[in-house]
Write an enzyme that holds these catalytic residues in place. Structure first.
Site, PDB file in Angstrom:
ATOM      1  N   ASP A   6       0.865  -1.036   0.054  1.00  0.00           N
ATOM      2  CA  ASP A   6      -0.064   0.091  -0.136  1.00  0.00           C
ATOM      3  C   ASP A   6       1.106   1.171   0.070  1.00  0.00           C
ATOM      4  O   ASP A   6       1.630   1.557   1.164  1.00  0.00           O
ATOM      5  CB  ASP A   6      -0.904  -0.057   1.343  1.00  0.00           C
ATOM      6  CG  ASP A   6      -1.408   1.409   1.593  1.00  0.00           C
ATOM      7  OD1 ASP A   6      -1.721   2.269   0.531  1.00  0.00           O
ATOM      8  OD2 ASP A   6      -1.811   1.514   2.736  1.00  0.00           O
ATOM      9  N   GLY A   8       1.017   4.863   0.243  1.00  0.00           N
ATOM     10  CA  GLY A   8       0.170   6.030   0.676  1.00  0.00           C
ATOM     11  C   GLY A   8       0.925   7.490   0.432  1.00  0.00           C
ATOM     12  O   GLY A   8       2.062   7.420  -0.102  1.00  0.00           O
ATOM     13  N   LYS A  13       3.144   0.855   3.039  1.00  0.00           N
ATOM     14  CA  LYS A  13       3.025  -0.356   4.043  1.00  0.00           C
ATOM     15  C   LYS A  13       3.064  -1.565   3.165  1.00  0.00           C
ATOM     16  O   LYS A  13       2.580  -1.618   2.061  1.00  0.00           O
ATOM     17  CB  LYS A  13       1.585   0.032   4.544  1.00  0.00           C
ATOM     18  CG  LYS A  13       1.482   1.045   5.791  1.00  0.00           C
ATOM     19  CD  LYS A  13       1.244   2.375   5.410  1.00  0.00           C
ATOM     20  CE  LYS A  13       0.277   2.688   4.654  1.00  0.00           C
ATOM     21  NZ  LYS A  13       0.004   4.240   4.275  1.00  0.00           N
ATOM     22  N   TYR A 100     -19.338   6.170  -7.073  1.00  0.00           N
ATOM     23  CA  TYR A 100     -18.956   7.347  -7.531  1.00  0.00           C
ATOM     24  C   TYR A 100     -19.365   7.796  -9.139  1.00  0.00           C
ATOM     25  O   TYR A 100     -19.530   6.645  -9.928  1.00  0.00           O
ATOM     26  CB  TYR A 100     -17.278   7.279  -7.727  1.00  0.00           C
ATOM     27  CG  TYR A 100     -16.623   8.570  -6.845  1.00  0.00           C
ATOM     28  CD1 TYR A 100     -17.461   8.674  -5.522  1.00  0.00           C
ATOM     29  CD2 TYR A 100     -15.415   8.966  -7.032  1.00  0.00           C
ATOM     30  CE1 TYR A 100     -16.707   9.516  -4.564  1.00  0.00           C
ATOM     31  CE2 TYR A 100     -14.734   9.895  -6.402  1.00  0.00           C
ATOM     32  CZ  TYR A 100     -15.306  10.291  -4.823  1.00  0.00           C
ATOM     33  OH  TYR A 100     -14.855  11.001  -4.252  1.00  0.00           O
ATOM     34  N   GLY A 107     -10.077   7.144  -5.444  1.00  0.00           N
ATOM     35  CA  GLY A 107      -8.614   6.863  -4.910  1.00  0.00           C
ATOM     36  C   GLY A 107      -8.353   5.252  -4.669  1.00  0.00           C
ATOM     37  O   GLY A 107      -9.413   4.870  -4.175  1.00  0.00           O
ATOM     38  N   ASP A 109      -6.558   3.941  -2.628  1.00  0.00           N
ATOM     39  CA  ASP A 109      -6.600   3.627  -1.151  1.00  0.00           C
ATOM     40  C   ASP A 109      -7.869   3.416  -0.697  1.00  0.00           C
ATOM     41  O   ASP A 109      -8.068   2.720   0.116  1.00  0.00           O
ATOM     42  CB  ASP A 109      -5.510   4.570  -0.614  1.00  0.00           C
ATOM     43  CG  ASP A 109      -5.854   6.111  -0.840  1.00  0.00           C
ATOM     44  OD1 ASP A 109      -6.928   6.446  -1.812  1.00  0.00           O
ATOM     45  OD2 ASP A 109      -5.626   6.831  -0.074  1.00  0.00           O
ATOM     46  N   ARG A 110      -8.660   4.636  -1.020  1.00  0.00           N
ATOM     47  CA  ARG A 110     -10.112   4.372  -0.499  1.00  0.00           C
ATOM     48  C   ARG A 110     -10.787   3.281  -0.953  1.00  0.00           C
ATOM     49  O   ARG A 110     -11.310   2.580  -0.167  1.00  0.00           O
ATOM     50  CB  ARG A 110     -10.839   5.671  -1.111  1.00  0.00           C
ATOM     51  CG  ARG A 110     -10.399   7.099  -0.294  1.00  0.00           C
ATOM     52  CD  ARG A 110     -11.174   8.279  -1.052  1.00  0.00           C
ATOM     53  NE  ARG A 110     -12.382   8.313  -0.575  1.00  0.00           N
ATOM     54  CZ  ARG A 110     -13.271   9.230  -1.335  1.00  0.00           C
ATOM     55  NH1 ARG A 110     -12.778   9.941  -2.319  1.00  0.00           N
ATOM     56  NH2 ARG A 110     -14.540   9.473  -0.812  1.00  0.00           N
ATOM     57  N   THR A 135      -2.749  10.875   6.109  1.00  0.00           N
ATOM     58  CA  THR A 135      -2.398  12.353   5.791  1.00  0.00           C
ATOM     59  C   THR A 135      -3.480  13.075   5.568  1.00  0.00           C
ATOM     60  O   THR A 135      -3.523  14.179   5.706  1.00  0.00           O
ATOM     61  CB  THR A 135      -1.415  12.120   4.454  1.00  0.00           C
ATOM     62  OG1 THR A 135      -0.265  11.209   4.673  1.00  0.00           O
ATOM     63  CG2 THR A 135      -0.659  13.406   3.904  1.00  0.00           C
ATOM     64  N   THR A 194      -1.237  27.292  24.474  1.00  0.00           N
ATOM     65  CA  THR A 194      -1.399  27.184  22.996  1.00  0.00           C
ATOM     66  C   THR A 194      -1.206  25.886  22.517  1.00  0.00           C
ATOM     67  O   THR A 194      -2.108  25.397  21.496  1.00  0.00           O
ATOM     68  CB  THR A 194      -0.172  28.082  22.594  1.00  0.00           C
ATOM     69  OG1 THR A 194      -0.647  29.256  22.943  1.00  0.00           O
ATOM     70  CG2 THR A 194      -0.584  28.182  20.994  1.00  0.00           C
TER      71      THR A 194
END
Length: 272
Positions: A6, A8, A13, A100, A107, A109-110, A135, A194
């Site tokens: 994978d 990315g 990975k 879609y 994508g 990956d999706r 990411t 902060t």
């Protein structure tokens, strides 16, 4: 033994696919800013790959990363890497239709994360919301399988959203503002410094996105979909959510690749 990869946006990975369908020895290598990536991969893969072993991968990274993977494979005696792309429909041990408007725009990956989620043992007749917290943070919705009695039962990916991930949000604040630091630490319900204010704001923004999409889907379904999270920020994101039907599952993209690899080993062809 097949190696699943994978690629990315930030890391590569991989895991070995055993003959019983299980993933073994999953590992990762960051590629952002790594100049000698192919050498790093050769070091990682040497001794685990036999010459000629199948390698099946998907990619959302830049061409240089794909080239590094290919070069490393060639150096280890692998003639080619089979790069798989998004499909209009997957038919195997599960069936998933890509909803879609242009299915190939989704994508890789999706798509493979959605396949991996549908194949989980804990998933039965429920609709799913699949969050990949990397990411980018993606939140994708899958209908419950049809109830016509036919096997395999058909699911449909109905759509989803994309937003900057936790790290990108933190980096953008540090980069684009003059007075805000590169925040570290833990979130707080009522931040009094902060760093905590930034961390909490980013994580609550991410959690709010997930909960809004989940709730919108639940209202449309008149049921509570199961929430599946994966990716490097899944754990810290889960801690900010108030959805009971939630679980973390690692390596969903690799699990999806495994489904398609199983068709190869059983003698079926697979569209790339």
């Amino acid at each position: 033994m097949t190696l699943l990869i994978d690629v990315g946006n930030s890391a590569i990975k991989w895991a070995s696919l055993a003959s019983n369908g299980e993933l073994r020895d999953s590992r990762r290598q960051l590629h952002r800013g790594v100049s000698d990536l192919s050498l790093k991969l050769i070091e990682c893969w040497r001794g685990t790959l036999q010459p000629g072993a199948p390698m099946i991968a998907c990619n959302v990274a830049a061409p240089r990363v794909v080239a590094a993977v290919t070069d490393a494979a060639c150096a280890l005696g692998i003639n080619s890497v089979r790069w798989l792309h998004t499909q209009r429909r997957f038919d195997g041990s599960i069936t998933l239709v890509n909803g879609y408007r242009d299915p190939l725009q989704l994508g890789a990956d999706r798509w493979h994360a959605l396949l991996g989620a549908c194949a989980l043992r804990l998933v039965t007749d429920e609709a799913l919301v699949v969050v990949n917290a990397g990411t980018a943070t993606t939140v994708d919705c899958i209908d419950a399988p049809d109830a016509d009695g036919k096997l395999p039962r058909v699911r449909r990916f109905v759509g989803g959203v994309i937003a900057p991930g936790v790290r990108l949000m933190l980096e953008s604040l540090a980069r684009e503002t003059a007075g805000l630091p590169a925040a570290q630490g833990a979130p707080s319900n009522f931040p009094d410094n902060t760093d905590a204010a930034i961390i909490t704001g980013v994580l609550d923004a991410q959690a709010g996105l997930v909960q809004r999409v989940w709730h919108r889907f639940a209202v449309g379904l008149r049921a509570r979909p199961r929430l599946i999270l994966t990716g490097g920020s899944a754990q810290i994101l889960l801690a900010r959510l108030s959805i009971e039907e939630a679980a973390i599952e690692d390596n969903l993209v690799l699990r999806g690749l495994a489904l398609r690899a199983e068709l190869v080993t059983s003698g079926h062809s697979i569209s790339e």
